[in-house]
Design a protein around this motif. Structure first.
Motif, PDB file in Angstrom:
ATOM      1  N   PHE A 117     -24.069  50.127  -8.711  1.00  0.00           N
ATOM      2  CA  PHE A 117     -23.800  48.705  -8.536  1.00  0.00           C
ATOM      3  C   PHE A 117     -23.010  48.163  -9.721  1.00  0.00           C
ATOM      4  N   ASP A 118     -23.323  48.641 -10.914  1.00  0.00           N
ATOM      5  CA  ASP A 118     -22.642  48.146 -12.118  1.00  0.00           C
ATOM      6  C   ASP A 118     -21.134  48.354 -12.036  1.00  0.00           C
ATOM      7  N   TYR A 157     -19.741  45.872  -9.486  1.00  0.00           N
ATOM      8  CA  TYR A 157     -19.742  44.535 -10.080  1.00  0.00           C
ATOM      9  C   TYR A 157     -18.579  44.387 -11.072  1.00  0.00           C
ATOM     10  N   PHE A 192     -15.892  41.473 -10.084  1.00  0.00           N
ATOM     11  CA  PHE A 192     -16.343  40.143 -10.513  1.00  0.00           C
ATOM     12  C   PHE A 192     -15.173  39.238 -10.900  1.00  0.00           C
ATOM     13  N   GLN A 211     -21.557  35.009  -9.131  1.00  0.00           N
ATOM     14  CA  GLN A 211     -22.746  35.658  -9.702  1.00  0.00           C
ATOM     15  C   GLN A 211     -23.897  35.657  -8.684  1.00  0.00           C
ATOM     16  N   PHE A 231     -23.261  38.249  -6.003  1.00  0.00           N
ATOM     17  CA  PHE A 231     -23.554  39.595  -6.477  1.00  0.00           C
ATOM     18  C   PHE A 231     -25.063  39.810  -6.610  1.00  0.00           C
ATOM     19  N   CYS A 232     -25.785  38.800  -7.010  1.00  0.00           N
ATOM     20  CA  CYS A 232     -27.254  38.928  -7.090  1.00  0.00           C
ATOM     21  C   CYS A 232     -27.855  39.198  -5.721  1.00  0.00           C
ATOM     22  N   LEU A 244     -27.089  42.759  -4.867  1.00  0.00           N
ATOM     23  CA  LEU A 244     -27.955  43.679  -5.610  1.00  0.00           C
ATOM     24  C   LEU A 244     -29.356  43.724  -5.007  1.00  0.00           C
ATOM     25  N   TRP A 286     -29.029  46.131  -2.242  1.00  0.00           N
ATOM     26  CA  TRP A 286     -27.930  47.035  -2.534  1.00  0.00           C
ATOM     27  C   TRP A 286     -27.959  48.308  -1.690  1.00  0.00           C
ATOM     28  N   VAL A 338     -19.721  40.347  -0.105  1.00  0.00           N
ATOM     29  CA  VAL A 338     -19.941  39.554  -1.326  1.00  0.00           C
ATOM     30  C   VAL A 338     -18.976  38.370  -1.357  1.00  0.00           C
TER      31      VAL A 338
END
Length: 172
Positions: free
Chosen positions: A20-21, A24, A28, A50, A53-54, A57, A60, A73
């Protein structure tokens, strides 16, 4: 409200993207730029991206298996921005309709008249107010109060006389 028809297609055979990182970090900035162009406010754009993305996640495992997780997203972020704009518009309309009006304080003449009216008997005060301030005829007042027109005329005369005396005292 969220239209995710094209990005919800989850392929159960596709393994979830464990990173996920990386997802993101890769998207982003570009999404924030898009939302900034839409909202005209960078902090708002950053907040909605944000939040989107939350939400991605939080699910996910499912989101990463979609045909296009970025489309999901992006749609969530745009919907959040639109919702914020609608709430702000509704709040602004409410404030505009319910804002306090600032009126000047009453002048000395109005204060004196109000004080003098308060000293009249209730019936006299009522007919004086209805006749001179509400601009009603003697007949209309008689119908409203439920008394003959002659009584209304007498109360008006007594009320005017008492008011004149009170206001003359105030001038001295």
């Amino acid at each position: 409200m969220v239209d995710l028809r094209h990005s919800r297609e989850v392929d159960p055979d596709r393994p979830p993207d464990p990173d996920f990182d990386t997802f993101y970090a890769a998207h982003f900035s570009s999404l924030t730029i898009q939302l900034y162009a839409y909202t005209g406010d960078l902090p708002t754009a950053q907040d909605v991206v944000q939040e989107a993305f939350c939400r991605a996640l939080a699910q996910w495992k499912r989101t990463s298996r979609m045909d296009d997780p970025l489309a999901w997203v992006r749609r969530v972020a745009w919907n959040l921005a639109t919702s914020q704009w609608r709430r702000a518009r509704t709040a602004a309309l409410f404030v505009r309709k319910h804002r306090m009006e600032h009126v000047p304080a009453p002048g000395p003449d109005r204060v004196a008249l109000t004080a003098a009216l308060a000293t009249l008997p209730a019936q006299h005060r009522r007919v004086v107010v209805l006749h001179y301030l509400a601009d009603q005829s003697v007949r209309d007042i008689a119908d409203q109060v439920g008394v003959p027109e002659g009584t209304v005329k007498a109360w008006l005369h007594r009320g005017r006389t008492a008011l004149a005396a009170r206001l003359a005292e105030e001038e001295k």
